[in-house]
Design an enzyme around this catalytic site. Structure first.
Site, PDB file in Angstrom:
ATOM      1  N   LYS A   1       0.821  -1.224   0.000  1.00 36.47           N
ATOM      2  CA  LYS A   1       0.000   0.000   0.000  1.00 36.47           C
ATOM      3  C   LYS A   1       0.850   1.266   0.000  1.00 36.47           C
ATOM      4  CE  LYS A   1      -1.910  -0.544   4.005  1.00 36.47           C
ATOM      5  NZ  LYS A   1      -1.335  -1.776   4.529  1.00 36.47           N
TER       6      LYS A   1
ATOM      7  N   ARG B   1      -8.856   1.298   9.393  1.00 39.89           N
ATOM      8  CA  ARG B   1      -8.347  -0.030   9.685  1.00 39.89           C
ATOM      9  C   ARG B   1      -9.315  -0.829  10.540  1.00 39.89           C
ATOM     10  NH1 ARG B   1      -2.795   0.893   8.916  1.00 39.89           N
ATOM     11  NH2 ARG B   1      -1.354  -0.751   9.465  1.00 39.89           N
TER      12      ARG B   1
ATOM     13  N   ARG C   1      12.168  -5.571   4.657  1.00 40.28           N
ATOM     14  CA  ARG C   1      11.896  -4.166   4.374  1.00 40.28           C
ATOM     15  C   ARG C   1      12.915  -3.227   5.041  1.00 40.28           C
ATOM     16  NH1 ARG C   1       5.970  -1.786   5.105  1.00 40.28           N
ATOM     17  NH2 ARG C   1       6.199  -2.307   7.311  1.00 40.28           N
TER      18      ARG C   1
ATOM     19  N   ARG D   1      12.204  -0.984  10.534  1.00 38.84           N
ATOM     20  CA  ARG D   1      11.173  -0.467  11.441  1.00 38.84           C
ATOM     21  C   ARG D   1      11.078  -1.307  12.712  1.00 38.84           C
ATOM     22  NH1 ARG D   1       5.717   0.607   8.112  1.00 38.84           N
ATOM     23  NH2 ARG D   1       4.979  -0.551   9.919  1.00 38.84           N
TER      24      ARG D   1
ATOM     25  N   ARG E   1       0.718  -8.050  13.847  1.00 36.41           N
ATOM     26  CA  ARG E   1       0.060  -7.144  12.918  1.00 36.41           C
ATOM     27  C   ARG E   1      -0.822  -7.903  11.946  1.00 36.41           C
ATOM     28  NH1 ARG E   1       5.227  -4.896  10.991  1.00 36.41           N
ATOM     29  NH2 ARG E   1       4.180  -3.811   9.304  1.00 36.41           N
TER      30      ARG E   1
END
Ligand code: ADP
Length: 216
Positions: free
Chosen positions: A13, A88, A122, A155, A166
């Site tokens: 996203k 969300r 990531r 992160r 998550r």
């Protein structure tokens, strides 16, 4: 165009919102980025959300909704925007419907397995927020941002435990939004398991159909 990008963590996203935002000159509003910025600057908001984010949980609805409401009251979103990471939960979607009309919701479809692989590789630029992946989208120089030369970091919530959490939160709280927006005939699916270009082409197709609808 008022757009929502919906999908599991790691579905792409954020990367696609940045690309589409540039191309169509639509502000990208990422609640995750807003919260991360607050944590980095140690603001009052940052202190409230830090622990929640590190654990991979969701920031309370009321706080998140107020933040988005304020952001959407600014003049730069008059022509439209991309909401990336909001809503969300069903209560967030209901609150949003109380003050905004949305044109399209793009649903990023992807397998959980691919998501875990993507998130654990990531890397994010500390200065400008650009997103990379060690295998799929490596920077030209190791650990440095192609765009601004900033340092890349992992992160805090991209650890295996936080990623699991998550994904679980996504399934329980966010996935119901797919049915919510489908019922309202706003949802369009894309397959986001392949390249950035592949996802982008699918989104462009949806947006050009939307453009014709809006003009009709
Ligand atoms: P990802 O999609 O990779 O999980 P985001 O950058 O969108 O990452 O969000 C990171 C974290 O910020 C979330 O795990 C959550 O703690 C918080 N957050 C972001 N958007 C929302 C939201 N709409 N409601 C509640 N919490 C949010």
């Amino acid at each position: 165009m008022r757009l929502i990008f919906l999908g599991a963590p790691g579905a792409g996203k954020g990367t696609l919102a940045t690309a589409i935002s540039k191309r169509h000159e639509l502000p990208q509003i990422s609640t995750g980025d807003i919260f991360r910025e607050a944590v980095k600057n140690e603001t009052e908001l940052g202190r409230k959300v830090r622990g929640i984010m590190e654990r991979g949980e969701l920031v309370p609805d009321q706080l998140t909704v107020e933040l988005v409401r304020e952001r959407l009251s600014r003049p730069d979103v008059r022509e439209g925007y991309i909401l990336d990471g909001f809503p969300r939960t069903i209560p967030q979607a209901e609150a949003l419907a109380g003050f905004q009309t949305i044109d399209r919701v793009i649903n990023f479809r992807i397998d959980e397995e691919v998501v875990v692989r993507r998130l654990s590789g990531r890397r994010v630029c500390r200065s400008c927020g650009a997103i990379y992946h060690v295998d799929n989208m490596p920077p030209k120089r190791e650990n440095l941002c192609d765009r601004c030369g900033g340092e890349l970091y992992i992160r805090d919530d991209d650890t295996i435990e936080a990623i699991r959490k998550r994904l679980e939160v996504y399934e329980r709280q966010t996935e119901p939004l797919i049915a919510y927006y489908r019922e309202r005939e706003l949802l369009r699916d894309i397959d986001s398991s392949r390249s950035v270009e592949h996802s982008q082409a699918q989104i462009e197709e949806i947006l050009s159909a939307l453009g014709s609808d809006l003009r009709a």
